[in-house]
Design a protein around this motif. Structure first.
Motif, PDB file in Angstrom:
ATOM      1  N   GLU A  92       8.798  -1.321  -7.368  1.00 55.27           N
ATOM      2  CA  GLU A  92       9.046  -1.165  -5.860  1.00 55.27           C
ATOM      3  C   GLU A  92       8.015  -0.758  -5.226  1.00 55.27           C
ATOM      4  N   MET A  93       6.748  -0.856  -5.636  1.00 52.74           N
ATOM      5  CA  MET A  93       5.593  -0.552  -4.921  1.00 52.74           C
ATOM      6  C   MET A  93       5.002  -1.855  -3.975  1.00 52.74           C
ATOM      7  N   TYR A  94       4.856  -1.615  -2.864  1.00 47.12           N
ATOM      8  CA  TYR A  94       4.078  -2.458  -1.915  1.00 47.12           C
ATOM      9  C   TYR A  94       2.649  -2.502  -1.944  1.00 47.12           C
ATOM     10  N   THR A  95       2.104  -3.272  -2.820  1.00 52.02           N
ATOM     11  CA  THR A  95       0.845  -3.088  -3.425  1.00 52.02           C
ATOM     12  C   THR A  95       0.009  -4.413  -3.207  1.00 52.02           C
ATOM     13  N   PHE A  96      -1.294  -4.527  -2.523  1.00 49.15           N
ATOM     14  CA  PHE A  96      -1.918  -5.495  -2.068  1.00 49.15           C
ATOM     15  C   PHE A  96      -3.633  -5.234  -2.309  1.00 49.15           C
ATOM     16  N   ASN A  97      -4.219  -6.336  -2.349  1.00 53.05           N
ATOM     17  CA  ASN A  97      -5.731  -6.414  -2.404  1.00 53.05           C
ATOM     18  C   ASN A  97      -6.392  -6.379  -0.857  1.00 53.05           C
ATOM     19  N   ASP A  98      -7.206  -5.517  -0.581  1.00 54.92           N
ATOM     20  CA  ASP A  98      -7.712  -5.349   0.784  1.00 54.92           C
ATOM     21  C   ASP A  98      -8.917  -6.497   0.757  1.00 54.92           C
ATOM     22  N   LYS A  99      -9.820  -6.452   1.795  1.00 56.01           N
ATOM     23  CA  LYS A  99     -10.697  -7.507   1.933  1.00 56.01           C
ATOM     24  C   LYS A  99     -11.656  -7.636   0.997  1.00 56.01           C
ATOM     25  N   LYS A 100     -12.086  -6.373   0.104  1.00 57.64           N
ATOM     26  CA  LYS A 100     -13.195  -6.249  -0.653  1.00 57.64           C
ATOM     27  C   LYS A 100     -12.531  -6.044  -2.170  1.00 57.64           C
ATOM     28  N   GLY A 101     -11.148  -6.644  -2.330  1.00 50.49           N
ATOM     29  CA  GLY A 101     -10.492  -7.045  -3.356  1.00 50.49           C
ATOM     30  C   GLY A 101     -10.095  -5.631  -4.084  1.00 50.49           C
TER      31      GLY A 101
END
Length: 426
Positions: A66-75
């Motif tokens: 269920e989590m909204y997870t993403f990598n930022d611009k530095k990974g």
């Protein structure tokens, strides 16, 4: 409809016409929390993903699905927070709040995000009110935080909200219970849903709150956690019940409550309502003595709760609850021409500085249209300013409901003059 003009699925706009409802709930929740000695904290909307993996639990549906997870611009892996507790505890650790006088009592309003099927009472972006108490291990603190929720619901005048409590023990006695669950469910393993087949070895307690009809049926005859509590956990639970009895807080023991997050230990509880559809839980919480240590701090006893504000409002609407009345314009000042409109603006500013909600025309309407607008926005009083009124230093204050008119000086101390007249009317 163009996608640009439509809110994403599972989200809602909170419109101006609804805000008096939100303000009613938020005001009462904060006042009760502060009466219990809680102080407000605000934490970021997103955290490092590892915080939730370690704190909430890697085997929970929240973390796995269920989590909204993403990598930022530095990974770096970042997650929109799915619940408020882990972030509040992280903030307490990072900012040295646990070095202050304990117990540390915190409350917050926060937005949370979970990717799940939207339905009545369940959104992908939702609002929570939560309380966390760190540094209290006594059963009395369990009873106190439950009593806090009970008080909030009493002040909101919610009807037919039932409290259910349970104990899920400490890690030692819970390990014995989990083994008993594995042995019980082994006979039904082939019939379990795919998710529960995975849970059987990793976290068998999750099987007890599976929504699958078949798995739910098996849970009815599953072993009960209360039969596996060690002496210490059993004594703690009995003392919690005794404290609730002494405070006249009604409850039912429900041994099937396990809560959906791995950090819970010992006392867990839910407040249930039949006024919010299938999603009957309007508040849930309990003790989580291992969480602070799990995310890098020294062992500290802790407990808390969270309530979904959308669900609270759903219950209140279903029960025709009373809300604080929506604010309305105190006074609308109309100008007969451009010069008078400029003068009206100066009067409005005086009123606003005094604390009134005051309005005047800012779009160039004629006098008739201005008065129609004053009526449309629900102004309690109106006043017309023209050259004669400016020269005389007096104008008529009109009660929009009764039509009664009163003369008011518009020179020095205009706002005080208006206030005196309105006080006399009230």
């Amino acid at each position: 409809m163009d996608i640009v003009t439509k809110a994403p699925r599972g989200t809602e706009d909170k419109l101006p016409s609804q805000m008096n409802k939100w303000h009613t709930v938020e005001k009462i929740a904060a006042q009760v929390a502060e009466a219990y000695g809680c102080k407000e904290i605000r934490t970021p909307t997103f955290e490092h993903t590892e915080l939730f993996q370690r704190g909430v639990g890697g085997t929970t549906d929240v973390v796995q699905k269920e989590m909204y997870t993403f990598n930022d611009k530095k990974g770096r892996s970042i997650t929109l927070k799915p619940e408020g507790t882990a972030g509040a505890v992280r903030a307490a650790l990072e900012n040295g709040l646990l070095n202050e006088a304990l117990p540390l009592k915190l409350y917050y309003f926060t937005r949370c995000f979970r990717y799940e099927a939207p339905q009545s009472g369940r959104l992908r972006e939702f609002n929570q009110f939560g309380v966390e108490i760190l540094g209290a291990n006594s059963p009395v603190s369990d009873a106190e935080i439950i009593c806090m929720v009970d008080d909030i619901f009493k002040f909101l005048n919610l009807k037919n909200v039932a409290l259910e409590i349970n104990s899920i023990g400490c890690p030692e006695c819970r390990a014995k219970y989990q083994q008993a669950l594995r042995e019980y469910y082994k006979q039904y393993e082939a019939q379990l849903c795919d998710t529960c087949k995975e849970r059987l070895e990793k976290n068998p307690m999750r099987l007890l709150d599976c929504k699958s009809e078949i798995c739910h049926g098996f849970a009815k005859d599953a072993p009960v956690i209360l039969d596996y509590l060690c002496d210490s956990c059993s004594d703690h639970f009995e003392r919690v019940k005794k404290a609730l009895d002494e405070m006249n807080v009604k409850y039912t023991v429900n041994p099937r409550i396990v809560r959906g997050l791995d950090y819970y230990t010992n006392t867990v509880f839910e407040f249930i309502s039949d006024s919010c559809g299938a999603q009957g839980t309007v508040c849930g919480g309990g003790r989580y003595n291992g969480l602070v240590e799990e995310i890098g701090g020294k062992p500290v006893a802790a407990l808390g709760f969270a309530m979904g504000l959308e669900r609270i409002l759903m219950v209140m609407d279903a029960q025709n609850a009373d809300y604080e009345p929506a604010k309305r314009c105190d006074l609308f000042i109309a100008g007969t021409d451009e010069n008078a409109s400029s003068y009206a603006l100066s009067l409005v500013r005086q009123l606003r500085e005094y604390g009134f909600w005051a309005e005047c025309d800012i779009v160039g309407r004629g006098l008739k249209a201005q008065m129609k607008y004053a009526d449309k926005i629900g102004a309690a009083f109106s006043m017309v300013i023209g050259e004669n009124e400016i020269q005389a230093g007096k104008a008529e204050l009109k009660n929009m409901k009764t039509g009664e008119k009163m003369t008011v000086n518009i020179g020095d101390k205009f706002a005080e003059n208006v206030n005196s007249v309105l006080m006399a009317v009230e």
